[in-house]
Design an enzyme around this catalytic site. Structure first.
Site, PDB file in Angstrom:
ATOM      1  N   ASP A  39       0.836  -1.121  -0.140  1.00 14.67           N
ATOM      2  CA  ASP A  39       0.031   0.046  -0.048  1.00 14.67           C
ATOM      3  C   ASP A  39       0.869   1.155   0.143  1.00 14.67           C
ATOM      4  OD1 ASP A  39      -2.681  -0.929   0.005  1.00 14.67           O
ATOM      5  OD2 ASP A  39      -2.837  -0.882   2.007  1.00 14.67           O
ATOM      6  N   LYS A  61      -2.834   3.923  -3.348  1.00 14.59           N
ATOM      7  CA  LYS A  61      -4.243   4.355  -3.792  1.00 14.59           C
ATOM      8  C   LYS A  61      -3.817   6.085  -4.160  1.00 14.59           C
ATOM      9  CE  LYS A  61      -6.768   0.807  -2.479  1.00 14.59           C
ATOM     10  NZ  LYS A  61      -7.672   0.106  -1.592  1.00 14.59           N
ATOM     11  N   MET A 174      -8.738   9.400   8.925  1.00 18.25           N
ATOM     12  CA  MET A 174      -9.196   9.761   7.536  1.00 18.25           C
ATOM     13  C   MET A 174     -10.473  10.945   8.212  1.00 18.25           C
ATOM     14  SD  MET A 174     -10.125   6.170   5.634  1.00 18.25           S
ATOM     15  CE  MET A 174     -10.472   5.360   7.290  1.00 18.25           C
TER      16      MET A 174
HETATM   17  N1  SAH Z   1      -4.885   0.232   8.677  1.00 20.61           N
HETATM   18  C1  SAH Z   1      -4.585   1.561   8.789  1.00 20.61           C
HETATM   19  C2  SAH Z   1      -5.560   2.796   8.420  1.00 20.61           C
HETATM   20  C3  SAH Z   1      -5.906   2.512   7.158  1.00 20.61           C
HETATM   21  S1  SAH Z   1      -6.925   3.939   6.866  1.00 20.61           S
HETATM   22  C4  SAH Z   1      -3.930   1.591  10.313  1.00 20.61           C
HETATM   23  O1  SAH Z   1      -4.233   0.780  11.120  1.00 20.61           O
HETATM   24  O2  SAH Z   1      -3.316   2.545  10.580  1.00 20.61           O
HETATM   25  C5  SAH Z   1      -5.923   5.264   6.139  1.00 20.61           C
HETATM   26  C6  SAH Z   1      -5.964   6.560   7.317  1.00 20.61           C
HETATM   27  O3  SAH Z   1      -4.937   5.924   8.442  1.00 20.61           O
HETATM   28  C7  SAH Z   1      -5.319   7.654   7.036  1.00 20.61           C
HETATM   29  O4  SAH Z   1      -6.381   8.373   6.277  1.00 20.61           O
HETATM   30  C8  SAH Z   1      -5.017   8.446   8.428  1.00 20.61           C
HETATM   31  O5  SAH Z   1      -6.107   8.682   9.000  1.00 20.61           O
HETATM   32  C9  SAH Z   1      -4.431   7.169   8.935  1.00 20.61           C
HETATM   33  N2  SAH Z   1      -2.952   6.936   9.150  1.00 20.61           N
HETATM   34  C10 SAH Z   1      -2.321   5.997   8.515  1.00 20.61           C
HETATM   35  N3  SAH Z   1      -0.888   5.931   8.795  1.00 20.61           N
HETATM   36  C11 SAH Z   1      -0.778   7.254   9.266  1.00 20.61           C
HETATM   37  C12 SAH Z   1       0.283   7.994   9.763  1.00 20.61           C
HETATM   38  N4  SAH Z   1       1.558   7.695   9.971  1.00 20.61           N
HETATM   39  N5  SAH Z   1       0.071   9.352  10.587  1.00 20.61           N
HETATM   40  C13 SAH Z   1      -1.294   9.555  10.920  1.00 20.61           C
HETATM   41  N6  SAH Z   1      -2.444   9.070  10.326  1.00 20.61           N
HETATM   42  C14 SAH Z   1      -2.094   7.843   9.545  1.00 20.61           C
END
Ligand code: SAH
Length: 260
Positions: A39, A61, A174
């Protein structure tokens, strides 16, 4: 069945960003993979564990290009596993927290493909830790809610007024795009505009930026500071404690001693 007995898919959590927050199990899975589907939010440093002959497929994406449709990803996973390969599906954070990992798992199981799940540190937890917010500090909150800032359609939008009334810490994924709407609804639901709130962008990466403010100012501050996705919003009194730690550690320690 045509599937080779060796072919299988591992849905692996890559953690929030910092490659050192990968689990040992995830590192081992990456090292065993013939094919790795990655991803966009996954730090490429995690691929240091991959074999040099492993095929790495970027199914990001964002990054300017068209998104890779979910059905295409699922078809690719099925095809590679059916060809007898060990396939690692490397997903940001935890594969089963807002990552469509459940849908991928269902698609694979429907094709009779063996699936293993390796959890990861989700970005909501890592982002809070990155600014020293104790999400369930019992002096402020009895629990924490992980919630998405937008449903997959209007009908599935979270009931923000209801969430406001729980008094629990809110960790919103998000949440940047609809922040003004979300915070207005939380306030309509009874949360005070002065409730502490934080935004953490690109948590645990070299690009991390964070800001601590109030619920009433969160949306405007995000715009003013030019903060954006990927970001986590944290809302609740537990955030105030972190602010005290950041700005005046001595005062926080004294307050803790008084409370203790
Ligand atoms: N499976 C992932 C989430 C996927 S949805 C998890 O468990 O973290 C994608 C969202 O995750 C982004 O829009 C943001 O809100 C958050 N996200 C993912 N990585 C991030 C990071 N390093 N810092 C802040 N938000 C993050």
């Amino acid at each position: 069945m045509s599937a080779d007995s060796k072919g299988r898919v591992l849905l692996v959590g890559a953690g929030p960003g910092d490659p050192e927050l990968l689990t040992l199990k995830a590192a081992r899975a990456i090292a065993a993979a013939d094919v790795i589907l990655v991803d966009d939010l996954v730090d490429r440093g995690t691929l240091a564990h991959a074999r040099t002959d492993a095929r790495v497929i970027d199914v990001g994406k964002r990054g300017g290009c068209q998104s890779t449709p979910q059905e295409f990803i699922e078809r690719l996973l099925v095809r590679e596993a059916q060809a007898g390969r060990v396939v690692v599906r490397l997903k940001g954070g935890d594969p089963f927290v807002f990552g469509r990992g459940g849908e991928e798992r269902d698609a694979l199981l429907a094709h009779g493909i063996e699936v293993e799940i390796i959890p990861g540190i989700t970005s909501g937890m890592a982002a809070a830790a990155a600014i020293a917010v104790p999400l369930t500090d019992r002096r402020h909150a009895q629990g924490v809610i992980f919630v998405t800032g937008h449903g997959h359609d209007a009908e599935h939008e979270p009931d923000w007024e209801l969430l406001a009334r729980t008094g629990l810490t809110l960790v919103i994924y998000m949440g940047v795009a609809r922040c003004a709407h979300t915070t207005a609804r939380l306030i309509a639901g009874g949360l005070l505009p002065t409730t502490a709130a934080a935004v953490i962008q690109s948590a645990t990466t070299a690009q991390q930026r964070s800001h601590v403010t109030t619920l009433g100012n969160l949306a405007a501050d995000i715009v003013a500071l030019g903060l954006g996705s990927p970001a986590i919003l944290v809302i609740g009194d537990v955030v105030r404690a972190a602010q005290a730690v950041q700005e005046n550690p001595g005062a926080f320690a004294a307050a803790q001693m008084r409370a203790g």
